[in-house]
Design a protein around this motif. Structure first.
Motif, PDB file in Angstrom:
ATOM      1  N   ILE A   1       6.112  -7.074  -0.471  1.00 14.15           N
ATOM      2  CA  ILE A   1       6.342  -7.563  -1.817  1.00 14.15           C
ATOM      3  C   ILE A   1       7.262  -8.780  -1.766  1.00 14.15           C
ATOM      4  O   ILE A   1       7.868  -9.078  -0.735  1.00 14.15           O
ATOM      5  CB  ILE A   1       6.963  -6.462  -2.706  1.00 14.15           C
ATOM      6  CG1 ILE A   1       8.351  -6.075  -2.195  1.00 14.15           C
ATOM      7  CG2 ILE A   1       6.046  -5.256  -2.774  1.00 14.15           C
ATOM      8  CD1 ILE A   1       9.112  -5.171  -3.139  1.00 14.15           C
TER       9      ILE A   1
ATOM     10  N   ARG B   1       3.522 -10.648  -2.104  1.00 16.02           N
ATOM     11  CA  ARG B   1       3.027 -10.475  -3.479  1.00 16.02           C
ATOM     12  C   ARG B   1       3.273  -9.054  -3.968  1.00 16.02           C
ATOM     13  O   ARG B   1       3.318  -8.102  -3.181  1.00 16.02           O
ATOM     14  CB  ARG B   1       1.516 -10.732  -3.523  1.00 16.02           C
ATOM     15  CG  ARG B   1       1.096 -12.118  -3.077  1.00 16.02           C
ATOM     16  CD  ARG B   1       1.321 -13.158  -4.149  1.00 16.02           C
ATOM     17  NE  ARG B   1       0.843 -14.480  -3.723  1.00 16.02           N
ATOM     18  CZ  ARG B   1       0.565 -15.471  -4.562  1.00 16.02           C
ATOM     19  NH1 ARG B   1       0.717 -15.295  -5.868  1.00 16.02           N
ATOM     20  NH2 ARG B   1       0.153 -16.632  -4.097  1.00 16.02           N
ATOM     21  N   TRP B   2       3.396  -8.913  -5.297  1.00 19.80           N
ATOM     22  CA  TRP B   2       3.417  -7.580  -5.879  1.00 19.80           C
ATOM     23  C   TRP B   2       2.057  -6.928  -5.707  1.00 19.80           C
ATOM     24  O   TRP B   2       1.035  -7.614  -5.590  1.00 19.80           O
ATOM     25  CB  TRP B   2       3.802  -7.649  -7.352  1.00 19.80           C
ATOM     26  CG  TRP B   2       5.197  -8.132  -7.593  1.00 19.80           C
ATOM     27  CD1 TRP B   2       5.572  -9.341  -8.112  1.00 19.80           C
ATOM     28  CD2 TRP B   2       6.412  -7.445  -7.272  1.00 19.80           C
ATOM     29  NE1 TRP B   2       6.933  -9.448  -8.144  1.00 19.80           N
ATOM     30  CE2 TRP B   2       7.481  -8.293  -7.646  1.00 19.80           C
ATOM     31  CE3 TRP B   2       6.707  -6.193  -6.721  1.00 19.80           C
ATOM     32  CZ2 TRP B   2       8.816  -7.931  -7.480  1.00 19.80           C
ATOM     33  CZ3 TRP B   2       8.044  -5.830  -6.558  1.00 19.80           C
ATOM     34  CH2 TRP B   2       9.073  -6.686  -6.939  1.00 19.80           C
ATOM     35  N   ILE B   3       2.031  -5.622  -5.698  1.00 16.82           N
ATOM     36  CA  ILE B   3       0.792  -4.893  -5.412  1.00 16.82           C
ATOM     37  C   ILE B   3      -0.311  -5.242  -6.413  1.00 16.82           C
ATOM     38  O   ILE B   3      -1.499  -5.227  -6.065  1.00 16.82           O
ATOM     39  CB  ILE B   3       1.058  -3.375  -5.377  1.00 16.82           C
ATOM     40  CG1 ILE B   3       1.991  -3.046  -4.204  1.00 16.82           C
ATOM     41  CG2 ILE B   3      -0.239  -2.575  -5.247  1.00 16.82           C
ATOM     42  CD1 ILE B   3       2.394  -1.591  -4.114  1.00 16.82           C
ATOM     43  N   HIS B   4       0.059  -5.584  -7.643  1.00 18.62           N
ATOM     44  CA  HIS B   4      -0.956  -5.919  -8.646  1.00 18.62           C
ATOM     45  C   HIS B   4      -1.812  -7.110  -8.222  1.00 18.62           C
ATOM     46  O   HIS B   4      -2.987  -7.210  -8.611  1.00 18.62           O
ATOM     47  CB  HIS B   4      -0.302  -6.200  -9.998  1.00 18.62           C
ATOM     48  CG  HIS B   4       0.002  -4.962 -10.780  1.00 18.62           C
ATOM     49  ND1 HIS B   4      -0.988  -4.212 -11.390  1.00 18.62           N
ATOM     50  CD2 HIS B   4       1.170  -4.322 -11.036  1.00 18.62           C
ATOM     51  CE1 HIS B   4      -0.430  -3.179 -12.002  1.00 18.62           C
ATOM     52  NE2 HIS B   4       0.866  -3.217 -11.793  1.00 18.62           N
ATOM     53  N   TYR B   5      -1.249  -7.993  -7.450  1.00 15.65           N
ATOM     54  CA  TYR B   5      -2.017  -9.143  -6.923  1.00 15.65           C
ATOM     55  C   TYR B   5      -3.179  -8.644  -6.073  1.00 15.65           C
ATOM     56  O   TYR B   5      -4.334  -9.114  -6.214  1.00 15.65           O
ATOM     57  CB  TYR B   5      -1.070 -10.014  -6.112  1.00 15.65           C
ATOM     58  CG  TYR B   5      -1.716 -11.094  -5.264  1.00 15.65           C
ATOM     59  CD1 TYR B   5      -1.977 -12.350  -5.772  1.00 15.65           C
ATOM     60  CD2 TYR B   5      -2.000 -10.852  -3.907  1.00 15.65           C
ATOM     61  CE1 TYR B   5      -2.521 -13.353  -4.981  1.00 15.65           C
ATOM     62  CE2 TYR B   5      -2.537 -11.845  -3.105  1.00 15.65           C
ATOM     63  CZ  TYR B   5      -2.805 -13.092  -3.647  1.00 15.65           C
ATOM     64  OH  TYR B   5      -3.342 -14.077  -2.850  1.00 15.65           O
TER      65      TYR B   5
ATOM     66  N   ASP C   1      -2.856   5.782  -5.635  1.00 14.30           N
ATOM     67  CA  ASP C   1      -1.483   5.897  -5.146  1.00 14.30           C
ATOM     68  C   ASP C   1      -1.260   7.315  -4.614  1.00 14.30           C
ATOM     69  O   ASP C   1      -0.584   8.136  -5.242  1.00 14.30           O
ATOM     70  CB  ASP C   1      -0.517   5.584  -6.288  1.00 14.30           C
ATOM     71  CG  ASP C   1       0.899   5.322  -5.808  1.00 14.30           C
ATOM     72  OD1 ASP C   1       1.127   5.381  -4.585  1.00 14.30           O
ATOM     73  OD2 ASP C   1       1.772   5.070  -6.657  1.00 14.30           O
TER      74      ASP C   1
ATOM     75  N   GLN D   1       7.061   2.129   0.540  1.00 15.19           N
ATOM     76  CA  GLN D   1       7.008   1.333  -0.676  1.00 15.19           C
ATOM     77  C   GLN D   1       5.622   0.787  -0.983  1.00 15.19           C
ATOM     78  O   GLN D   1       5.227   0.690  -2.153  1.00 15.19           O
ATOM     79  CB  GLN D   1       7.993   0.166  -0.524  1.00 15.19           C
ATOM     80  CG  GLN D   1       7.986  -0.856  -1.630  1.00 15.19           C
ATOM     81  CD  GLN D   1       8.955  -1.970  -1.325  1.00 15.19           C
ATOM     82  OE1 GLN D   1      10.128  -1.880  -1.666  1.00 15.19           O
ATOM     83  NE2 GLN D   1       8.481  -3.022  -0.672  1.00 15.19           N
ATOM     84  N   ASN D   2       4.863   0.423   0.041  1.00 12.52           N
ATOM     85  CA  ASN D   2       3.666  -0.406  -0.166  1.00 12.52           C
ATOM     86  C   ASN D   2       2.324   0.250   0.119  1.00 12.52           C
ATOM     87  O   ASN D   2       1.282  -0.363  -0.139  1.00 12.52           O
ATOM     88  CB  ASN D   2       3.777  -1.666   0.712  1.00 12.52           C
ATOM     89  CG  ASN D   2       5.016  -2.485   0.421  1.00 12.52           C
ATOM     90  OD1 ASN D   2       5.492  -2.530  -0.708  1.00 12.52           O
ATOM     91  ND2 ASN D   2       5.560  -3.134   1.451  1.00 12.52           N
TER      92      ASN D   2
ATOM     93  N   SER E   1       4.077  -1.261  -8.922  1.00 14.46           N
ATOM     94  CA  SER E   1       4.918  -2.253  -8.245  1.00 14.46           C
ATOM     95  C   SER E   1       6.369  -1.804  -8.321  1.00 14.46           C
ATOM     96  O   SER E   1       7.082  -2.093  -9.287  1.00 14.46           O
ATOM     97  CB  SER E   1       4.743  -3.634  -8.893  1.00 14.46           C
ATOM     98  OG  SER E   1       3.464  -4.158  -8.617  1.00 14.46           O
TER      99      SER E   1
END
Length: 330
Positions: free
Chosen positions: A133, A145-149, A163, A181-182, A211
């Motif tokens: 992130i 990038r944030w996960i939404h990307y 998730d 986290q990711n 995120s």
């Protein structure tokens, strides 16, 4: 990745943590989907694939740059394919039960991100994915990038975010913070329809909370600014014992001008080893110290659990032990 090449020292720096993380996460994946074939895009030295082999997966393939030293591989070299993963990858239509790409995508320029996602979706209906992130930090991170990307890129190709991993490993001492986290699963609707457990995890997924930042990542980055040190504990005039040997502890101790006697940690695998040139002992080692002669400084995001533990040894908070993450640089 492109023209940037990663040497042996780079892989040595995190292979132990990657392997330990894989050994914790892979059994979750196996229970969830039981893949019999796995391909790893950006496999490095193959730590994740070796964990899948330990869990009975016989058909594997690791793909990464030609620069990877084959002598460092955790998998047989015949299961490694050298290729530039920022470019389209053609395996002749071959597909796998699972494709993985762990903390790799941030190394690939934004203009090639879609190429990587195309590669993954052409290889499997189910993908285990993890990417750094913003401000996570690391070597040659050019696209944090944030996960939404990434969710948007996968959704454009018909894949949904699940998730299913993070809450199971969020507090695990064996999993590196970046994976806690990711780690996200992406899969097709057909895969969801065919795997009941996966569908259940999808129904539990809250994209509004996708995120998030793990405390260990946040505190490590904060410590790297030099805002947190142990210098104020000099005034105690006691033997300093640090509880915790993670990344946060390493950064803070390196930024501090204070003599540390030794470290203690709950991870039995670390007992008897050295950390920052000092021995690592069992927490019970403090029971051998003379009362009032030492101070325990806890450098861990799991302060509440550790505080309860040392209170069981008869120690008092802010008298015998302190939360080192609350002491800002003076």
């Amino acid at each position: 990745m492109g023209n940037f090449q990663y040497g042996s020292q780079y892989y040595h720096s995190f292979e132990t943590g990657s392997l330990a993380s894989a050994r914790s996460i892979v059994p979750i994946i196996m229970k969830l989907a039981e893949p019999s074939s796995v391909i790893d895009i950006g496999c490095g030295v193959g730590a994740w694939l070796s964990a899948f082999r330990e869990n009975g997966v016989k058909e594997i393939l690791g793909v990464d740059g030609e620069y990877v030293n084959r002598d460092l591989l955790h998998i047989p070299p015949e299961f490694f394919l050298g290729a530039d993963i920022s470019q389209p990858l053609d395996l002749g239509g071959k597909r796998y039960d699972l494709a993985i790409c762990m903390e790799v995508a941030e190394h690939i320029w934004h203009l090639s991100a879609g190429v990587l996602v195309d590669t993954l979706t052409k290889l499997s209906d189910m993908i285990l994915f993890s990417a750094a992130i913003p401000w996570q930090g690391g070597t040659h991170h050019v696209n944090e990038r944030w996960i939404h990307y990434w969710i948007e890129l996968f959704e454009q190709r018909g894949y949904k975010a699940v998730d299913a991993i993070r809450r199971k490993v969020w507090n695990s001492p064996d999993v590196e913070p970046c994976y806690k986290q990711n780690s996200i699963i992406f899969c097709t609707q057909e895969k969801l329809d065919n795997i009941v457990n996966l569908q259940r995890e999808y129904e539990r997924t809250d994209l509004n909370m996708i995120s998030i930042v793990h405390p260990d990542i946040y505190l490590t980055r904060l410590a790297q600014t030099g805002m947190i040190t142990l210098n104020s504990y000099k005034k105690l005039d006691k033997k300093i014992i640090v509880f915790g040997t993670g990344g946060i502890s390493e950064v803070i101790c390196n930024n501090s001008n204070i003599q540390i006697s030794y470290f203690i940690d709950n991870n039995k695998k670390k007992w008897g080893s050295n950390f920052l040139g000092k021995p690592v002992k069992s927490p019970e080692a403090i029971l051998e110290e003379s009362k009032d002669s030492f101070a325990v400084i806890i450098l861990s995001s799991y302060y509440q659990q550790i505080a309860k533990q040392v209170k069981g040894f008869g120690l008092e908070e802010n008298t015998d032990f302190w939360n080192g993450l609350l002491e800002y640089n003076e």
